[in-house]
Design a protein around this motif. Sequence first.
Motif, PDB file in Angstrom:
ATOM      1  N   SER A 105       0.843  -1.196   0.000  1.00  0.00           N
ATOM      2  CA  SER A 105       0.000   0.000   0.000  1.00  0.00           C
ATOM      3  C   SER A 105       0.878   1.246   0.000  1.00  0.00           C
ATOM      4  CB  SER A 105      -0.910   0.016   1.233  1.00  0.00           C
ATOM      5  OG  SER A 105      -1.453   1.313   1.404  1.00  0.00           O
ATOM      6  N   LYS A 106       0.740   2.028  -1.074  1.00  0.00           N
ATOM      7  CA  LYS A 106       1.533   3.263  -1.187  1.00  0.00           C
ATOM      8  C   LYS A 106       1.163   4.209  -0.054  1.00  0.00           C
ATOM      9  CE  LYS A 106       3.191   2.584  -5.540  1.00  0.00           C
ATOM     10  NZ  LYS A 106       4.567   2.182  -5.764  1.00  0.00           N
ATOM     11  N   GLU A 107      -0.144   4.218   0.303  1.00  0.00           N
ATOM     12  CA  GLU A 107      -0.559   5.143   1.346  1.00  0.00           C
ATOM     13  C   GLU A 107       0.036   4.741   2.688  1.00  0.00           C
ATOM     14  OE1 GLU A 107      -4.397   5.358   2.996  1.00  0.00           O
ATOM     15  OE2 GLU A 107      -4.145   7.480   3.450  1.00  0.00           O
ATOM     16  N   LEU A 147       0.894  10.268 -10.202  1.00  0.00           N
ATOM     17  CA  LEU A 147      -0.301   9.606  -9.671  1.00  0.00           C
ATOM     18  C   LEU A 147       0.015   8.134  -9.456  1.00  0.00           C
ATOM     19  CD1 LEU A 147      -2.822  11.076 -12.287  1.00  0.00           C
ATOM     20  CD2 LEU A 147      -2.096  12.092 -10.126  1.00  0.00           C
ATOM     21  N   LYS A 148      -0.270   7.649  -8.257  1.00  0.00           N
ATOM     22  CA  LYS A 148       0.082   6.260  -7.950  1.00  0.00           C
ATOM     23  C   LYS A 148      -1.120   5.472  -7.447  1.00  0.00           C
ATOM     24  CE  LYS A 148       4.854   7.258  -6.718  1.00  0.00           C
ATOM     25  NZ  LYS A 148       5.984   6.981  -5.810  1.00  0.00           N
ATOM     26  N   ALA A 149      -1.389   4.340  -8.093  1.00  0.00           N
ATOM     27  CA  ALA A 149      -2.412   3.426  -7.573  1.00  0.00           C
ATOM     28  C   ALA A 149      -1.900   2.919  -6.228  1.00  0.00           C
ATOM     29  CB  ALA A 149      -2.609   2.262  -8.539  1.00  0.00           C
ATOM     30  N   ILE A 189      -1.324  11.074  -4.746  1.00  0.00           N
ATOM     31  CA  ILE A 189      -0.822  12.110  -5.667  1.00  0.00           C
ATOM     32  C   ILE A 189       0.392  12.715  -4.996  1.00  0.00           C
ATOM     33  CG2 ILE A 189      -1.323  14.314  -6.820  1.00  0.00           C
ATOM     34  CD1 ILE A 189      -4.288  13.676  -6.579  1.00  0.00           C
ATOM     35  N   GLU A 190       1.523  12.748  -5.693  1.00  0.00           N
ATOM     36  CA  GLU A 190       2.684  13.321  -5.008  1.00  0.00           C
ATOM     37  C   GLU A 190       3.507  14.254  -5.863  1.00  0.00           C
ATOM     38  OE1 GLU A 190       4.630   9.709  -3.482  1.00  0.00           O
ATOM     39  OE2 GLU A 190       6.156   9.954  -5.010  1.00  0.00           O
ATOM     40  N   GLU A 191       4.315  15.007  -5.154  1.00  0.00           N
ATOM     41  CA  GLU A 191       5.222  15.975  -5.757  1.00  0.00           C
ATOM     42  C   GLU A 191       6.215  15.246  -6.669  1.00  0.00           C
ATOM     43  OE1 GLU A 191       7.671  17.230  -2.568  1.00  0.00           O
ATOM     44  OE2 GLU A 191       8.562  18.896  -3.656  1.00  0.00           O
ATOM     45  N   PHE A 192       6.489  15.785  -7.819  1.00  0.00           N
ATOM     46  CA  PHE A 192       7.482  15.189  -8.727  1.00  0.00           C
ATOM     47  C   PHE A 192       8.879  15.551  -8.225  1.00  0.00           C
ATOM     48  CE2 PHE A 192      10.347  15.447 -12.369  1.00  0.00           C
ATOM     49  CZ  PHE A 192      10.150  14.203 -12.947  1.00  0.00           C
ATOM     50  N   LEU A 193       9.710  14.558  -8.058  1.00  0.00           N
ATOM     51  CA  LEU A 193      11.091  14.806  -7.632  1.00  0.00           C
ATOM     52  C   LEU A 193      12.005  14.615  -8.834  1.00  0.00           C
ATOM     53  CD1 LEU A 193      11.106  12.891  -4.214  1.00  0.00           C
ATOM     54  CD2 LEU A 193      10.871  15.351  -4.602  1.00  0.00           C
ATOM     55  N   ASP A 194      12.846  15.592  -9.072  1.00  0.00           N
ATOM     56  CA  ASP A 194      13.710  15.562 -10.242  1.00  0.00           C
ATOM     57  C   ASP A 194      15.108  15.156  -9.789  1.00  0.00           C
ATOM     58  OD1 ASP A 194      14.535  15.802 -12.773  1.00  0.00           O
ATOM     59  OD2 ASP A 194      14.486  18.007 -12.846  1.00  0.00           O
ATOM     60  N   ILE A 196      18.185  11.521  -9.789  1.00  0.00           N
ATOM     61  CA  ILE A 196      18.645  10.263 -10.365  1.00  0.00           C
ATOM     62  C   ILE A 196      18.346   9.148  -9.366  1.00  0.00           C
ATOM     63  CG2 ILE A 196      21.034  10.778  -9.628  1.00  0.00           C
ATOM     64  CD1 ILE A 196      21.835   9.288 -12.313  1.00  0.00           C
ATOM     65  N   GLU A 197      17.842   8.013  -9.899  1.00  0.00           N
ATOM     66  CA  GLU A 197      17.370   6.949  -9.014  1.00  0.00           C
ATOM     67  C   GLU A 197      18.457   5.937  -8.700  1.00  0.00           C
ATOM     68  OE1 GLU A 197      13.381   5.302  -9.918  1.00  0.00           O
ATOM     69  OE2 GLU A 197      13.276   6.986 -11.317  1.00  0.00           O
ATOM     70  N   VAL A 198      18.371   5.370  -7.501  1.00  0.00           N
ATOM     71  CA  VAL A 198      19.306   4.331  -7.074  1.00  0.00           C
ATOM     72  C   VAL A 198      18.588   3.479  -6.030  1.00  0.00           C
ATOM     73  CG1 VAL A 198      20.304   5.897  -5.339  1.00  0.00           C
ATOM     74  CG2 VAL A 198      21.563   3.884  -6.044  1.00  0.00           C
ATOM     75  N   TYR A 218      17.390  -0.055 -14.887  1.00  0.00           N
ATOM     76  CA  TYR A 218      16.974   0.705 -16.084  1.00  0.00           C
ATOM     77  C   TYR A 218      15.563   0.266 -16.433  1.00  0.00           C
ATOM     78  CZ  TYR A 218      21.696   2.328 -16.152  1.00  0.00           C
ATOM     79  OH  TYR A 218      22.865   2.944 -15.784  1.00  0.00           O
ATOM     80  N   LYS A 219      14.575   1.097 -16.039  1.00  0.00           N
ATOM     81  CA  LYS A 219      13.176   0.645 -16.083  1.00  0.00           C
ATOM     82  C   LYS A 219      12.507   0.801 -17.442  1.00  0.00           C
ATOM     83  CE  LYS A 219      11.457   0.679 -11.381  1.00  0.00           C
ATOM     84  NZ  LYS A 219      12.218   1.544 -10.471  1.00  0.00           N
ATOM     85  N   ARG A 220      12.900   1.838 -18.194  1.00  0.00           N
ATOM     86  CA  ARG A 220      12.195   2.075 -19.465  1.00  0.00           C
ATOM     87  C   ARG A 220      12.666   1.098 -20.527  1.00  0.00           C
ATOM     88  NH1 ARG A 220       9.689   6.932 -20.239  1.00  0.00           N
ATOM     89  NH2 ARG A 220       9.397   8.049 -18.287  1.00  0.00           N
ATOM     90  N   ILE A 287      11.390   6.959  -2.976  1.00  0.00           N
ATOM     91  CA  ILE A 287      10.357   6.911  -4.014  1.00  0.00           C
ATOM     92  C   ILE A 287       9.405   5.774  -3.684  1.00  0.00           C
ATOM     93  CG2 ILE A 287       9.979   6.195  -6.410  1.00  0.00           C
ATOM     94  CD1 ILE A 287      10.921   8.873  -6.597  1.00  0.00           C
ATOM     95  N   GLU A 288       9.957   4.660  -3.264  1.00  0.00           N
ATOM     96  CA  GLU A 288       9.114   3.519  -2.897  1.00  0.00           C
ATOM     97  C   GLU A 288       9.912   2.558  -2.037  1.00  0.00           C
ATOM     98  OE1 GLU A 288       8.171   0.693  -5.960  1.00  0.00           O
ATOM     99  OE2 GLU A 288      10.206   0.661  -6.738  1.00  0.00           O
ATOM    100  N   TYR A 289       9.151   1.770  -1.256  1.00  0.00           N
ATOM    101  CA  TYR A 289       9.724   0.616  -0.571  1.00  0.00           C
ATOM    102  C   TYR A 289       9.224  -0.639  -1.275  1.00  0.00           C
ATOM    103  CZ  TYR A 289      10.512   3.240   3.857  1.00  0.00           C
ATOM    104  OH  TYR A 289      10.923   4.097   4.841  1.00  0.00           O
TER     105      TYR A 289
HETATM  106  P1  AMP Z   1       7.288   3.379  -8.053  1.00  0.00           P
HETATM  107  O1  AMP Z   1       6.450   2.228  -8.534  1.00  0.00           O
HETATM  108  O2  AMP Z   1       6.719   4.106  -6.890  1.00  0.00           O
HETATM  109  O3  AMP Z   1       8.735   2.991  -7.888  1.00  0.00           O
HETATM  110  O4  AMP Z   1       7.368   4.397  -9.271  1.00  0.00           O
HETATM  111  C1  AMP Z   1       7.785   3.976 -10.545  1.00  0.00           C
HETATM  112  C2  AMP Z   1       8.691   5.018 -11.136  1.00  0.00           C
HETATM  113  O5  AMP Z   1       8.032   6.260 -11.236  1.00  0.00           O
HETATM  114  C3  AMP Z   1       9.916   5.304 -10.287  1.00  0.00           C
HETATM  115  O6  AMP Z   1      10.943   4.404 -10.527  1.00  0.00           O
HETATM  116  C4  AMP Z   1      10.267   6.704 -10.721  1.00  0.00           C
HETATM  117  O7  AMP Z   1      10.976   6.680 -11.941  1.00  0.00           O
HETATM  118  C5  AMP Z   1       8.935   7.322 -10.984  1.00  0.00           C
HETATM  119  N1  AMP Z   1       8.474   8.090  -9.813  1.00  0.00           N
HETATM  120  C6  AMP Z   1       7.701   7.652  -8.803  1.00  0.00           C
HETATM  121  N2  AMP Z   1       7.473   8.615  -7.909  1.00  0.00           N
HETATM  122  C7  AMP Z   1       8.088   9.732  -8.366  1.00  0.00           C
HETATM  123  C8  AMP Z   1       8.213  11.084  -7.876  1.00  0.00           C
HETATM  124  N3  AMP Z   1       7.615  11.476  -6.764  1.00  0.00           N
HETATM  125  N4  AMP Z   1       8.944  11.927  -8.606  1.00  0.00           N
HETATM  126  C9  AMP Z   1       9.538  11.536  -9.755  1.00  0.00           C
HETATM  127  N5  AMP Z   1       9.455  10.311 -10.266  1.00  0.00           N
HETATM  128  C10 AMP Z   1       8.737   9.395  -9.578  1.00  0.00           C
END
Ligand code: AMP
Length: 428
Positions: A105-107, A147-149, A189-194, A196-198, A218-220, A287-289
């Motif tokens: 659950s994202k929430e 936007l996240k389910a 709904i969350e703020e966009f963070l600009d 690099i992911e790790v 590399y997700k895309r 960004i996520e656990y």
């Molecule tokens: P998640 O399933 O939460 O990992 O999101 C999938 C992908 O969406 C992440 O790997 C990020 O590339 C992008 N993402 C998720 N949340 C954000 C955020 N708040 N700001 C920018 N990119 C995000």
Amino acid sequence: MNVLLIGSGGREHALAWKLHQSSLLTSLHIAPGNAGMAGLGTLADLDPMDFAAVERYVKRNDIHQVVVGPEAPLVAGLADYLLDSDKIDVQVVGPRAAGAQLEGSKEFAKQFMKRHNIPTARYGSFTGEQLDAAIAFLDEFEAPYVLKADGLAAGKGVIITSSREEAEATLKDMLSGTSFGDAGRRVVIEEFLDGIEVSLFCVTDGHHFKMLPSAKDYKRVGEGDTGPNTGGMGAISPVPFVSPEFQEKAMNQIVIPTIKGLEKDGIPYCGFVFFGLIKVGGDPFVIEYNCRLGDPETEVILPRVQSDLLHVFDSLCTGMLTEVDVVIEERAASTVILASGGYPGAYEKGMEIEGLDALNGIDGMVFHAGTKEVRRKVLSNGGRVLALTGFGLDLESALKNSYQLAARVNFDGAFCRNDIGADVMESI
Ligand code: AMP
Ligand code: GLY
């Protein structure tokens, strides 16, 4: 020890390969596994979501430890079912459903982070009855909108759009259950963070933890990080921009508060925590656990772990985690996914894979992600088919080995990204 490993992807092949090297291992069972794992243990035709069948298998085969690869059985309560059973006495590597909520659950995850002051994007959370409020909340942010389910959506539940109109339409589709079913009836709904992911990973018993190597995924699907999201098209470890300063910030601001937070909240946890981070101006944000290891990250992090993995798992489950060392090798690893034509959209299965017997002399490992064996032939059986892992003294040589593997293995329609690791190589 007799071990049952749950799962069928590249992550589980890497886990099986590593567990197979353990001096503590008596027998390895893999449910359901794939063609690459056949030589490492007994493949069990078991549905991991059929908990009673897993319990029977554990009893019948005198299994001492169950290692759960994917998230779905954990979120659905497989660990609880096995640990609470009076028919068996088994260790489980993987959290109970309460802890798996960090991913399920994202929430829940956002509230957890808020409660424990763990840096993450500002957010709001809305249900189907709150569509107007959700739309109004978009005003809090500038584009792009994230936007996240709320629930599990196989890595596809995040929509990022620069168009306000599209954001509103997506919210309507999600909250009505049209786009992600029940998983989307609550939306974060969350703020966009600009940045690099790790990803960072630890094993934890809910009190103590040991870090595993960092990785970048590399997700895309397309080169230059373009096109739709996939489960992951490749990965590297270590990640050059994870400097000692960044690592220390991530430990102090994120990893330690997460484990202490679980403890404070009375949430038992025995398994992996996967910290999906983003580095914004030098600072880490969550960004996520995830409540499990990553795929394909596992295919680059486990080969760098020198320690006996089963020894680590046994210590984890017996309260002895502080007594073991998780030793990490200096050498680098990279993995390149060979995928089926059309993935992540529709693709065909059953293509014969050629070249698997001609890989000697390359410092690497081919982990099977989606394969099956039919009449001694190895066939593609998924979108992501093989994870071609290369090793080397540095990332450049590891990547060279991954791409040498890619040049030798093939099947009809196979493709890979040719730029895995290229972005970080430029910055070294
Ligand atoms: P998640 O399933 O939460 O990992 O999101 C999938 C992908 O969406 C992440 O790997 C990020 O590339 C992008 N993402 C998720 N949340 C954000 C955020 N708040 N700001 C920018 N990119 C995000
Ligand atoms: N590769 C991303 C994940 O396993 O979630």
